[in-house]
Design a protein around this motif. Structure first.
Motif, mmCIF file in Angstrom:
data_model
loop_
_atom_site.group_PDB
_atom_site.id
_atom_site.type_symbol
_atom_site.label_atom_id
_atom_site.label_comp_id
_atom_site.label_asym_id
_atom_site.label_seq_id
_atom_site.Cartn_x
_atom_site.Cartn_y
_atom_site.Cartn_z
ATOM 1 N N ASP A 193 3.632 -0.061 6.845
ATOM 2 C CA ASP A 193 2.326 0.567 7.059
ATOM 3 C C ASP A 193 1.375 -0.373 7.797
ATOM 4 O OD1 ASP A 193 0.604 2.782 6.745
ATOM 5 O OD2 ASP A 193 -0.412 1.770 5.115
ATOM 6 N N THR A 243 -14.216 3.429 5.414
ATOM 7 C CA THR A 243 -14.150 2.052 4.909
ATOM 8 C C THR A 243 -14.540 1.064 6.002
ATOM 9 O OG1 THR A 243 -12.369 2.691 3.417
ATOM 10 C CG2 THR A 243 -12.657 0.358 3.829
ATOM 11 N N GLN A 274 -8.908 -2.224 0.371
ATOM 12 C CA GLN A 274 -8.505 -0.825 0.218
ATOM 13 C C GLN A 274 -7.106 -0.660 -0.369
ATOM 14 O OE1 GLN A 274 -9.064 1.879 3.597
ATOM 15 N NE2 GLN A 274 -9.526 3.312 1.951
ATOM 16 N N TRP A 275 -6.174 -1.573 -0.033
ATOM 17 C CA TRP A 275 -4.780 -1.325 -0.401
ATOM 18 C C TRP A 275 -4.245 -2.189 -1.535
ATOM 19 C CZ3 TRP A 275 -2.613 2.984 0.800
ATOM 20 C CH2 TRP A 275 -3.110 3.678 1.903
ATOM 21 N N ASP A 324 -8.696 -4.474 4.723
ATOM 22 C CA ASP A 324 -7.389 -3.895 4.379
ATOM 23 C C ASP A 324 -6.993 -4.271 2.954
ATOM 24 O OD1 ASP A 324 -4.446 -3.428 4.334
ATOM 25 O OD2 ASP A 324 -4.796 -2.892 6.414
ATOM 26 N N GLN A 337 -2.463 -9.068 -0.825
ATOM 27 C CA GLN A 337 -2.363 -7.842 -1.626
ATOM 28 C C GLN A 337 -1.353 -7.996 -2.755
ATOM 29 O OE1 GLN A 337 -1.600 -4.605 1.098
ATOM 30 N NE2 GLN A 337 -3.475 -4.985 2.241
ATOM 31 N N PRO A 381 -5.224 -1.891 -4.631
ATOM 32 C CA PRO A 381 -4.957 -0.946 -5.731
ATOM 33 C C PRO A 381 -3.576 -0.302 -5.658
ATOM 34 C CG PRO A 381 -7.175 -0.637 -4.913
ATOM 35 C CD PRO A 381 -6.529 -1.607 -3.980
ATOM 36 N N PHE A 382 -3.054 -0.087 -4.462
ATOM 37 C CA PHE A 382 -1.695 0.460 -4.343
ATOM 38 C C PHE A 382 -0.691 -0.508 -4.969
ATOM 39 C CE2 PHE A 382 2.284 0.450 -1.921
ATOM 40 C CZ PHE A 382 2.717 1.754 -2.131
ATOM 41 N N ARG A 408 4.446 -1.473 2.251
ATOM 42 C CA ARG A 408 3.166 -1.920 2.811
ATOM 43 C C ARG A 408 3.359 -2.606 4.160
ATOM 44 N NH1 ARG A 408 -0.568 -0.173 3.414
ATOM 45 N NH2 ARG A 408 -1.865 -2.007 3.682
ATOM 46 N N LEU A 415 -8.545 3.755 -2.736
ATOM 47 C CA LEU A 415 -7.448 4.470 -2.070
ATOM 48 C C LEU A 415 -7.880 5.835 -1.545
ATOM 49 C CD1 LEU A 415 -4.456 3.684 -4.471
ATOM 50 C CD2 LEU A 415 -4.850 2.765 -2.187
ATOM 51 N N THR A 457 -8.291 2.835 -8.599
ATOM 52 C CA THR A 457 -7.716 3.686 -7.552
ATOM 53 C C THR A 457 -8.771 4.217 -6.578
ATOM 54 O OG1 THR A 457 -7.933 5.667 -8.929
ATOM 55 C CG2 THR A 457 -5.882 4.414 -9.126
#
Length: 307
Positions: free
Chosen positions: A241, A135, A184-185, A181, A99, A187-188, A238, A128, A125
């Protein structure tokens, strides 16, 4: 009928009679709502879980007796806990690296004001806002060995065989869940890196360009050092999380095949919902919390993260 208006001195005396911590100048009245929420929804569940860890549950009679050391000695001897810890650490490390790398690369590409790039930044985004359970279901269908798009593409490329679907093989199931994962993450990470790139001063880069530095040299000598605090903070958020990952594992593999994708949180859920052993499930949850605190504190001290 006449009324007596208090003088300015009398109003000042009335204010002085109030306790200072109740006046609007003191921070406590403003912090009270936030502190109350943290105590009720943050601290109380942890204290209640700690209380549950002190009880031994008899699976036959379902009677709980006070025995503070029983669950911790059982946790220490439970090989499944240590396997789940290994899976959790592997999941967290690989997902963070992917990521962060992809997030930085995409942020560098999008860090421009060319026409149409604002639309690309907005489209980034979209993952997210998709719920993690949705997902997981979406990728479960794409990974399906019979009609999944991803599986068919990998079959055609000769990477996997038809007898070894991605989610049914221990060596590929964990990586397949990690990829979800990452999708999806990432973009964060892009948003954090993009905000950091936009905040960097321009003068050092102009001076480096005058001195003949290439873009790669400017990235490693200027961009990375100046963004080190932002990168460390994003990795910390992250990382914490990722230690709690549960939904992808539950929806896509249910911790299988065997226990190849079972994380600490997934194992806690298995004990809680399937065995109904609440004291031992609370012990594994508190153990997970302790691991997160230790890893996060070591990371904060090593990389000197400031909030």
């Amino acid at each position: 009928m006449s009324t007596v208006t208090p003088s300015a001195d009398e109003r000042s005396d009335n204010r002085l009679r109030m306790p200072r911590w109740l006046t609007s100048e003191h921070p406590l009245p403003w912090l009270f709502p936030c502190i109350s929420l943290l105590l009720v929804f943050g601290l109380y569940p942890i204290l209640y879980s700690l209380w549950l860890t002190m009880y031994k549950r008899n699976p036959a009679t379902r009677v709980e007796t006070f025995d503070p050391a029983w669950n911790w000695s059982r946790l220490w001897a439970d090989e499944r806990v240590w396997d789940a810890l290994q899976v959790t650490l592997t999941y967290t490390f690989v997902a963070i690296i992917l990521q962060l790398t992809l997030g930085m690369l995409i942020a560098l590409l999008l860090d421009t004001d060319r026409k149409g790039f604002s639309i690309l930044r907005a489209l980034m985004t979209l993952p997210l806002v998709v719920p993690p359970a949705v997902t997981g279901m979406m990728f479960l269908l794409m990974y399906d060995g019979s009609f999944g798009v991803i599986s068919h593409a990998l079959y055609d490329l000769g990477i996997i065989s038809k007898d070894a679907p991605l989610l049914a093989t221990g060596s590929t199931a964990l990586l397949a869940v990690i990829i979800v994962d990452v999708w999806q993450w990432t973009p964060f990470m892009v948003l954090i890196m993009l905000a950091g790139l936009r905040a960097l001063p321009k003068d050092p880069f102009e001076a480096a360009a005058i001195d003949g530095a290439t873009d790669v040299q400017a990235f490693f000598k200027l961009t990375l050092p100046m963004m080190s605090k932002i990168i460390a903070l994003a990795v910390l958020i992250r990382g914490i999380d990722l230690f709690r990952v549960f939904d992808y594992v539950k929806v896509m593999t249910d911790s299988g095949p065997g226990t190849a994708t079972e994380t600490l949180t997934a194992y806690t859920g298995t004990i809680y919902f399937k065995s109904a052993n609440f004291p031992f499930a609370s012990t594994v949850a508190i153990f997970t919390l302790l691991v997160v605190l230790i890893v996060a504190n070591v990371f904060i001290k090593v990389f000197k993260v400031r909030f």
